[in-house]
Design an enzyme around this catalytic site. Sequence first.
Site, PDB file in Angstrom:
ATOM      1  CB  CYS A  53      -0.944  -0.005   1.147  1.00  0.00           C
ATOM      2  SG  CYS A  53      -2.048  -1.218   1.265  1.00  0.00           S
ATOM      3  NE  ARG A  61       4.696   1.679  -0.001  1.00  0.00           N
ATOM      4  CZ  ARG A  61       5.491   1.475   0.731  1.00  0.00           C
ATOM      5  NH1 ARG A  61       6.964   1.680   0.271  1.00  0.00           N
ATOM      6  NH2 ARG A  61       5.203   1.202   1.841  1.00  0.00           N
ATOM      7  CD1 TRP A 121       0.099  -6.365  -2.919  1.00  0.00           C
ATOM      8  CD2 TRP A 121      -0.382  -6.789  -0.831  1.00  0.00           C
ATOM      9  NE1 TRP A 121       0.327  -7.590  -3.034  1.00  0.00           N
ATOM     10  CE2 TRP A 121      -0.023  -8.169  -1.685  1.00  0.00           C
ATOM     11  CE3 TRP A 121      -0.387  -6.918   0.593  1.00  0.00           C
ATOM     12  CZ2 TRP A 121       0.191  -9.238  -0.907  1.00  0.00           C
ATOM     13  CZ3 TRP A 121      -0.418  -8.264   1.046  1.00  0.00           C
ATOM     14  CH2 TRP A 121       0.014  -9.365   0.473  1.00  0.00           C
ATOM     15  CG  ASN A 143       1.478   0.800   4.202  1.00  0.00           C
ATOM     16  OD1 ASN A 143       2.823   1.264   4.145  1.00  0.00           O
ATOM     17  ND2 ASN A 143       1.389  -0.474   4.052  1.00  0.00           N
ATOM     18  N   GLY A 144      -0.473  -1.113   6.599  1.00  0.00           N
ATOM     19  CA  GLY A 144      -0.249  -2.038   7.449  1.00  0.00           C
ATOM     20  C   GLY A 144      -1.437  -2.740   7.826  1.00  0.00           C
ATOM     21  CD  GLU A 168      16.579 -13.395  -7.889  1.00  0.00           C
ATOM     22  OE1 GLU A 168      16.133 -13.807  -6.972  1.00  0.00           O
ATOM     23  OE2 GLU A 168      16.591 -12.156  -8.160  1.00  0.00           O
ATOM     24  CE  LYS A 206      13.716 -10.980 -10.149  1.00  0.00           C
ATOM     25  NZ  LYS A 206      13.933 -11.090  -8.848  1.00  0.00           N
ATOM     26  CD  GLU A 254      10.067 -11.676  -8.855  1.00  0.00           C
ATOM     27  OE1 GLU A 254       9.376 -11.562  -7.548  1.00  0.00           O
ATOM     28  OE2 GLU A 254      11.022 -11.438  -8.909  1.00  0.00           O
ATOM     29  CG  HIS A 266      18.038 -36.773  -4.083  1.00  0.00           C
ATOM     30  ND1 HIS A 266      18.450 -38.233  -3.457  1.00  0.00           N
ATOM     31  CD2 HIS A 266      19.273 -36.299  -4.316  1.00  0.00           C
ATOM     32  CE1 HIS A 266      19.702 -38.505  -3.513  1.00  0.00           C
ATOM     33  NE2 HIS A 266      20.189 -37.235  -3.866  1.00  0.00           N
ATOM     34  CE  LYS A 310      11.408  -3.216  -5.868  1.00  0.00           C
ATOM     35  NZ  LYS A 310      12.095  -4.247  -6.491  1.00  0.00           N
TER      36      LYS A 310
HETATM   37  C1  G6P Z   1       9.087  -8.476  -2.218  1.00  0.00           C
HETATM   38  C2  G6P Z   1       9.704  -8.005  -3.553  1.00  0.00           C
HETATM   39  C3  G6P Z   1      10.880  -8.826  -3.712  1.00  0.00           C
HETATM   40  C4  G6P Z   1      11.955  -8.758  -2.742  1.00  0.00           C
HETATM   41  C5  G6P Z   1      11.231  -8.948  -1.303  1.00  0.00           C
HETATM   42  C6  G6P Z   1      12.040  -8.715  -0.266  1.00  0.00           C
HETATM   43  O1  G6P Z   1       8.712  -9.667  -2.192  1.00  0.00           O
HETATM   44  O2  G6P Z   1       8.652  -8.352  -4.612  1.00  0.00           O
HETATM   45  O3  G6P Z   1      11.406  -8.051  -5.028  1.00  0.00           O
HETATM   46  O4  G6P Z   1      13.048  -9.260  -2.897  1.00  0.00           O
HETATM   47  O5  G6P Z   1       9.706  -8.269  -1.165  1.00  0.00           O
HETATM   48  O6  G6P Z   1      12.195  -7.343  -0.064  1.00  0.00           O
HETATM   49  P1  G6P Z   1      13.394  -6.399   0.555  1.00  0.00           P
HETATM   50  O7  G6P Z   1      12.692  -5.089   0.334  1.00  0.00           O
HETATM   51  O8  G6P Z   1      13.265  -6.736   1.945  1.00  0.00           O
HETATM   52  O9  G6P Z   1      14.552  -6.821  -0.022  1.00  0.00           O
END
Ligand code: G6P
Length: 614
Positions: free
Chosen positions: A2, A27, A75, A101-102, A487, A491, A494, A510, A609
């Site tokens: 948010c 956000r 969000w 937000n929260g 990672e 990518k 997501e 396994h 984010k």
């Molecule tokens: C969310 C974002 C990711 C990020 C993760 C951790 O899931 O979409 O891109 O890696 O949070 O966030 P941070 O700000 O703690 O790296």
Amino acid sequence: MCGIIGYIGYQEAYPILIKGLHRLEYRGYDSAGIALINRENNLSIYKAKGRVADLEEFSLGKDISGTVGIAHTRWATHGEPNHINAHPHYSQSENLALIHNGIIENYAVLKESLSRKGYVFQSDTDTEVLVQLIEYIKTGNNTDISTAVQLALKQVIGAYAIAVIEKENPDLIIAARKSSPLVVGIGKNEFFLASDATPIIEYTNQVIYLNDEEIAVIHRNEPLRIVNLSNVEKTPQITRLEMSLNELEKGGYPHFMLKEIFEQPRTLRDCMSGRVNTGNRNIVLSGIVDHREKFINCRRIIILACGTSWHAGLIGEYLFEEFCRIPVEVEYSSEFRYRHPVIHRDDIVIAVSQSGETADTLAAIELAKEAGAFVYGICNVVGSSIPRNTDSGSYTHVGPEIGVASTKAFTAQVAVLVMMALSIAREKKTIPEKRFLAVLSELSRIPGKIETILQQNGYIEDLSKIFTYAHNFIYLGRGYGYPVAIEGALKLKEISYIHAEGYPAAEMKHGPIALIDNEMPVVVIATDSTTYDKMISNIQEIKARKGRILAIVNKSDCKVREMADYTIEIPDTEECLSPLLSIVPLQLLSYHIAVRKGRDVDMPRNLAKSVTVE
Ligand code: G6P
């Protein structure tokens, strides 16, 4: 999660708020809404399910006048992402409007008690409970809005960044925070407030980051007042923003993600600037220099992070163990905080976070601090909560990362971990000088090597056509290639919504090997390493089951390219630095697959984010 924004001053609030919402949309983007008080003191709320653009469309032809307002991009936590649950929320009398937000954790108890007093709720949100509570206290105690907010927040358990406006008081915004970020911008005869500084920067570079349980009383034409929940006056600490407006624009790229991938040579140079010095053959990280003894004598390093930052943390584990001979544990913050971890006073906790606001990481830090550990932060957003709650740390200095899928923040986190491991190892004398110098000088060449990988963007785009319609992917790697594999898989899933699994290559036998058939693309990180030959055996096993292999190989490779169906070349480098190169083609591959599938690359569904809720 948010984004919240507010404005009070002499300009029309609506365009400022809408522009700010666009900046904060990363956000959360389930719904958006705005509350404005116009010159006749009417308090209007407009909201729409979906994006900020939907809100703009909805507001067409409506009265959007007024020089005070608050706005929100959501969000969803409590209540589905629909129009009714969108913020702002009115109080029962419609005299107050609030954004949040929260999460209000005790909202159910508060709601029940207010319902018994005759309050009727329109939405399923925890936020509406708060605005009703403020109104109840205000009318019941016959007090002003600022006091009512203070008293209400004393009853609240949970996390909040809020802003409230009152119909009868068009010269005032009350804002407050606890565990969710809030920045107040101070202009000339105007004030701004927002979840981060990005909507504020074009109007002023003077900001105040609110601390937990602080309330900002923002009065038009009066100096800003900050009080705590007990009404004790605080002296506002003004910070000067260093951000530039260009960093918030796409700069000619179709998406922020692509821009951020292409920025990596520069962001890594910025990250290393003043730290990696090949001339005098040194690495200087002030956070390490200032706490040299702690790092030399620490018993163990615990790395705490979530998401992509956790993947960077895994690379940190390999680095610290290889170079510093310090045992390392890498933990998901959300697991660590609830599993009664054993923490020693001579442990060092490293919290890795792009946003510096991730709720689980913040809570895990608190736990570590209570146990007496020294906590070091690796963060990107300057002035965010994690750097303010840690004993020391290093910023990654990559500028705002706006694409929800993290790219440039990841490579800079890894670069900081490399610099930390090398400088601690040198202090501990666990690295031969020759090796230290070799890695140091190679580290300084990494940005240039990324530039050569980026030149293959067109080729990777072509490759993406082959894989666009795959339903599943497997990513395999070993050693330093393993965190890259997971990672890379993250990518892809997501932003393209294709199921992808990252796995240590040898573990494939396994379980995941059962998934391999001639439809399954298998991405292997097969760069030069101590396990290169073992990786070749794993590739043979995939080939025997007719899996389609896309291999990331070094320029000098000759064996894997013979076996793979497709290859992407990266320059040769030190094994410990290989993640900084091998992740780049995987970022590009996911990007192009997602674009071909018509996905909203910068704002993938259901994600946000900055995860400021548990
Ligand atoms: C969310 C974002 C990711 C990020 C993760 C951790 O899931 O979409 O891109 O890696 O949070 O966030 P941070 O700000 O703690 O790296």
